[in-house]
Design an enzyme around this catalytic site. Structure first.
Site, PDB file in Angstrom:
ATOM      1  N   GLY A  34     -15.202   5.487   1.397  1.00  0.00           N
ATOM      2  CA  GLY A  34     -15.200   5.489  -0.069  1.00  0.00           C
ATOM      3  C   GLY A  34     -14.900   4.106  -0.624  1.00  0.00           C
ATOM      4  O   GLY A  34     -15.521   3.656  -1.600  1.00  0.00           O
ATOM      5  N   ASP A  45     -12.313   1.968  -6.157  1.00  0.00           N
ATOM      6  CA  ASP A  45     -12.183   3.164  -5.308  1.00  0.00           C
ATOM      7  C   ASP A  45     -11.383   4.229  -6.057  1.00  0.00           C
ATOM      8  O   ASP A  45     -10.390   4.731  -5.558  1.00  0.00           O
ATOM      9  CB  ASP A  45     -11.497   2.745  -3.987  1.00  0.00           C
ATOM     10  CG  ASP A  45     -11.546   3.840  -2.932  1.00  0.00           C
ATOM     11  OD1 ASP A  45     -12.284   4.822  -3.113  1.00  0.00           O
ATOM     12  OD2 ASP A  45     -10.823   3.700  -1.926  1.00  0.00           O
ATOM     13  N   ASP A  74     -13.106  11.702  -0.527  1.00  0.00           N
ATOM     14  CA  ASP A  74     -11.983  11.557  -1.467  1.00  0.00           C
ATOM     15  C   ASP A  74     -11.272  12.897  -1.639  1.00  0.00           C
ATOM     16  O   ASP A  74     -10.924  13.529  -0.648  1.00  0.00           O
ATOM     17  CB  ASP A  74     -12.471  10.980  -2.800  1.00  0.00           C
ATOM     18  CG  ASP A  74     -12.922   9.524  -2.654  1.00  0.00           C
ATOM     19  OD1 ASP A  74     -12.555   8.899  -1.636  1.00  0.00           O
ATOM     20  OD2 ASP A  74     -13.646   9.036  -3.533  1.00  0.00           O
ATOM     21  N   LYS A 107      -8.792   9.968  -7.648  1.00  0.00           N
ATOM     22  CA  LYS A 107      -7.854   9.401  -6.673  1.00  0.00           C
ATOM     23  C   LYS A 107      -7.787   7.881  -6.792  1.00  0.00           C
ATOM     24  O   LYS A 107      -8.594   7.256  -7.496  1.00  0.00           O
ATOM     25  CB  LYS A 107      -8.257   9.819  -5.252  1.00  0.00           C
ATOM     26  CG  LYS A 107      -9.706   9.620  -4.853  1.00  0.00           C
ATOM     27  CD  LYS A 107     -10.160   8.196  -4.576  1.00  0.00           C
ATOM     28  CE  LYS A 107      -9.275   7.445  -3.648  1.00  0.00           C
ATOM     29  NZ  LYS A 107      -9.911   7.151  -2.355  1.00  0.00           N
ATOM     30  N   ASN A 109      -7.089   4.314  -4.165  1.00  0.00           N
ATOM     31  CA  ASN A 109      -7.045   3.919  -2.764  1.00  0.00           C
ATOM     32  C   ASN A 109      -5.602   3.989  -2.270  1.00  0.00           C
ATOM     33  O   ASN A 109      -4.661   3.638  -2.980  1.00  0.00           O
ATOM     34  CB  ASN A 109      -7.600   2.506  -2.587  1.00  0.00           C
ATOM     35  CG  ASN A 109      -7.692   2.148  -1.117  1.00  0.00           C
ATOM     36  OD1 ASN A 109      -6.732   1.652  -0.536  1.00  0.00           O
ATOM     37  ND2 ASN A 109      -8.831   2.433  -0.511  1.00  0.00           N
ATOM     38  N   ARG A 146      -7.223  15.342   5.211  1.00  0.00           N
ATOM     39  CA  ARG A 146      -6.479  14.075   5.293  1.00  0.00           C
ATOM     40  C   ARG A 146      -5.121  14.219   4.636  1.00  0.00           C
ATOM     41  O   ARG A 146      -5.033  14.611   3.464  1.00  0.00           O
ATOM     42  CB  ARG A 146      -7.308  12.986   4.624  1.00  0.00           C
ATOM     43  CG  ARG A 146      -6.579  11.700   4.357  1.00  0.00           C
ATOM     44  CD  ARG A 146      -7.579  10.602   4.087  1.00  0.00           C
ATOM     45  NE  ARG A 146      -7.033   9.509   3.327  1.00  0.00           N
ATOM     46  CZ  ARG A 146      -7.738   8.438   2.980  1.00  0.00           C
ATOM     47  NH1 ARG A 146      -9.030   8.366   3.326  1.00  0.00           N
ATOM     48  NH2 ARG A 146      -7.185   7.480   2.290  1.00  0.00           N
TER      49      ARG A 146
HETATM   50  C1  SPV Z   1     -11.755   4.441   2.916  1.00  0.00           C
HETATM   51  O1  SPV Z   1     -12.269   3.739   3.787  1.00  0.00           O
HETATM   52  O2  SPV Z   1     -12.228   4.531   1.791  1.00  0.00           O
HETATM   53  C2  SPV Z   1     -10.540   5.166   3.186  1.00  0.00           C
HETATM   54  C3  SPV Z   1      -9.664   4.660   4.200  1.00  0.00           C
HETATM   55  O3  SPV Z   1     -10.286   6.127   2.518  1.00  0.00           O
HETATM   56  S1  SPV Z   1      -8.490   3.717   3.413  1.00  0.00           S
HETATM   57  O4  SPV Z   1      -9.134   2.777   2.562  1.00  0.00           O
HETATM   58  O5  SPV Z   1      -7.761   3.118   4.496  1.00  0.00           O
HETATM   59  O6  SPV Z   1      -7.650   4.611   2.622  1.00  0.00           O
HETATM   60 MG    MG Z   2     -11.391   6.339   0.896  1.00  0.00          MG
END
Ligand code: SPV
Ligand code: MG
Length: 529
Positions: A34, A45, A74, A107, A109, A146
């Site tokens: 994401g 994100d 997500d 959400k 990040n 997750r």
């Molecule tokens: C993503 O790659 O978007 C993830 C992993 O959700 S992290 O960025 O590490 O949360």
């Molecule tokens: Mg992500």
């Protein structure tokens, strides 16, 4: 892969190109991140890209690859209902699995102020998991639940409470996320979890830990989550900066992939092969050859200082009109063979070939001066004819290798006189025979009028194969002592004797040639000013 006995790796991709690169590198699966997809779209994100925009991106990724893709879903883009609709759409696009995190929509990040991020209600999140399992049609579709409790600042106990609930709700695997620079949290969780279901980790922050550590901890899957988008950012920044500062590509060209590597990744060769299979075989556009060497003495003063191809009709020389007619059919190369008063012969963008021996010689000698150009598809035209554009268009559409345009209404010409161009064909022109093809049987002044089906107008077309036959015929005739006086009818008869089929494309009028002053006034009437 989630259930395999060894540690498996997913590599991040964010579009079709990066997905293909991940696959051909050897990875067995892809993480559709994401963070990376949103970054590559130029947004944050934070669910700024809509779920259908994400769907479209993973569709490109799926089309470009054949290995499983785990989509970072997500929080599922809404409640249970949105998640199950997402699953349907992912299955339709060949996506293997989705990961849903226990936070709230929209959400953030996990690495941006993770501790402030509220977690989803356990019951509500379990409802989403159940909805996915009920909605999926492909029994192999997987949901990875997750856990964000470590990220949000909770401890192992909360993690385990949630993990047990998600597992019981049907999650195929659990993703244990941590923002520590050591693997302590995930290792502690894995010890306590005791292998009740597969575990997935994302060691973005604890990247220095060797994979063997996770292998020993019986982690099932490890995700390299964002490293292709970060590599791309670095490469793009460096190249852009250099090109901007140096106003040149010189120091960049050798440090980036050649264009052919782009084509390879796009599988351009496959399209070329498919075009061979599925497209009608197209000769490249023909080259037009205009025979314009003769003076045209019958026109008197008009051709005293210039050849008749340069005699103007309403101010435009015959040659210019012909060249324009060819150009209108997108013929790029126009070759003019000139002889008499060659300094007077010009036409925009044409190429010229000179025939010094134009006096008292025939058409084939002129044509032979362009022998080196008689290849590929060709149009050959006399330089003194006028015809309606549709005639040229129909000739270009004719599928034959060797085709002559023949006037079936030859007897209605003001004064039929081009006896050497009189032809006999396999069938006469008839409205009733619309689709049927006529082939040349004979041509020349020896034909008796009752045998004649028409008059060749001085325009022909050949395919590459036809041009080969034309060249061969010229070469075969060249040694003849009378070669210098030979005409096209000699060439066509030779081709017929060599069993080269020559097609006849019938027209009825709509053309004329300019030999004398009567023709010239007819030409003025034929062509509007
Ligand atoms: C993503 O790659 O978007 C993830 C992993 O959700 S992290 O960025 O590490 O949360
Ligand atoms: Mg992500």
């Amino acid at each position: 892969m989630l259930q395999s006995p060894q540690l498996e790796f997913l590599m991040e991709a964010h579009n079709g190109l990066s997905a293909r690169i991940v696959e051909e590198t050897g990875f067995r699966g892809i993480w559709a991140s994401g963070l990376s997809i949103s970054a590559s779209l130029g947004v944050r994100d934070n669910n700024e890209a809509s779920w259908t925009q994400i769907l479209e991106t993973v569709e490109f990724m799926s089309d470009a690859t054949s290995i499983p893709i785990l989509l970072d879903g997500d929080t599922g883009f809404g409640n249970f209902n949105n998640v199950r609709r997402l699953v349907r759409k992912l299955e339709q696009r060949g996506i293997a699995a989705v990961c849903i995190e226990d936070k709230l929509f929209p959400k953030s990040n996990s690495f941006i102020r993770g501790e402030r991020q509220p977690l989803a209600d356990v019951e509500e999140f379990c409802g989403k998991i159940k909805a996915v399992k009920d909605a999926q049609i492909d029994p192999d579709f997987c949901i990875v639940a997750r856990l964000e409790a470590f990220i949000a600042g909770w401890g192992l106990e909360e993690m385990l409470r949630r993990a047990a609930a998600y597992h019981a709700a049907g999650a195929d695997a659990l993703l244990v996320h941590s923002r520590l620079s050591t693997p302590d949290q995930v290792l502690a969780f894995s010890r306590a979890w005791e292998n009740r279901c597969p575990l997935v980790i994302v060691p973005t922050m604890y990247y220095s830990t060797p994979a063997e550590v996770f292998e020993q901890a019986k982690i099932s899957m490890l995700i390299w989550a964002n490293h292709n988008v970060r590599a791309a950012i670095d490469a793009m920044q460096r190249v852009s900066r250099t090109v901007f500062q140096e106003r040149s590509l010189r120091n960049v060209e050798d440090r980036i992939v050649p264009v052919r590597e782009v084509f390879r990744l796009q599988n351009a060769d496959e399209l070329i092969a498919a075009e061979e299979r599925y497209l009608p075989r197209a000769d490249s556009p023909p080259r037009a050859i205009i025979l314009a060497a003769s003076q045209g003495a019958e026109l008197g003063d008009l051709t005293h200082l210039r050849p008749k191809t340069m005699v103007p009709i309403h101010g435009q020389p015959l040659l210019h009109r012909l060249a324009a007619q060819f150009r209108a059919e997108r013929i790029k190369e126009v070759v003019v063979i000139r002889g008499f008063a060659r300094d007077q012969v010009h036409a925009p963008d044409a190429r010229f070939i000179d025939n010094e021996e134009y006096e008292g010689t025939g058409e084939l000698l002129s044509l032979s001066k362009a022998a080196g150009l008689l290849e590929g598809a060709l149009l050959v035209s006399f330089g003194d004819i006028l015809f309606r554009q549709y005639i040229l268009r129909n000739l270009l559409l004719d599928p034959g290798d060797f085709t002559l345009v023949v006037d079936a209404a030859w007897q209605q010409r003001a004064q039929p006189r081009n006896f050497p161009d009189h032809i006999a064909a396999s069938r006469p022109y008839s409205l009733r025979y619309g689709g049927e093809e006529a082939e040349l049987c004979d041509i020349g002044a020896h034909l008796n009028p009752s045998q004649v089906h028409g008059e060749w107008i001085g325009l022909l077309k050949t395919s590459s194969r036809g041009s080969q036959a034309l060249r061969a015929a010229l070469e075969a005739l060249a040694p003849r002592p009378d070669f210098k006086t030979l005409r096209f009818d000699d060439l066509f008869r030779h081709l017929l004797s060599a069993r080269q089929p020559i097609r006849v494309l019938y027209i009825t009028g709509h053309w004329l040639d300019v030999d004398n002053l009567d023709d010239l006034s007819a030409a003025h009437a034929f062509q509007s000013p």
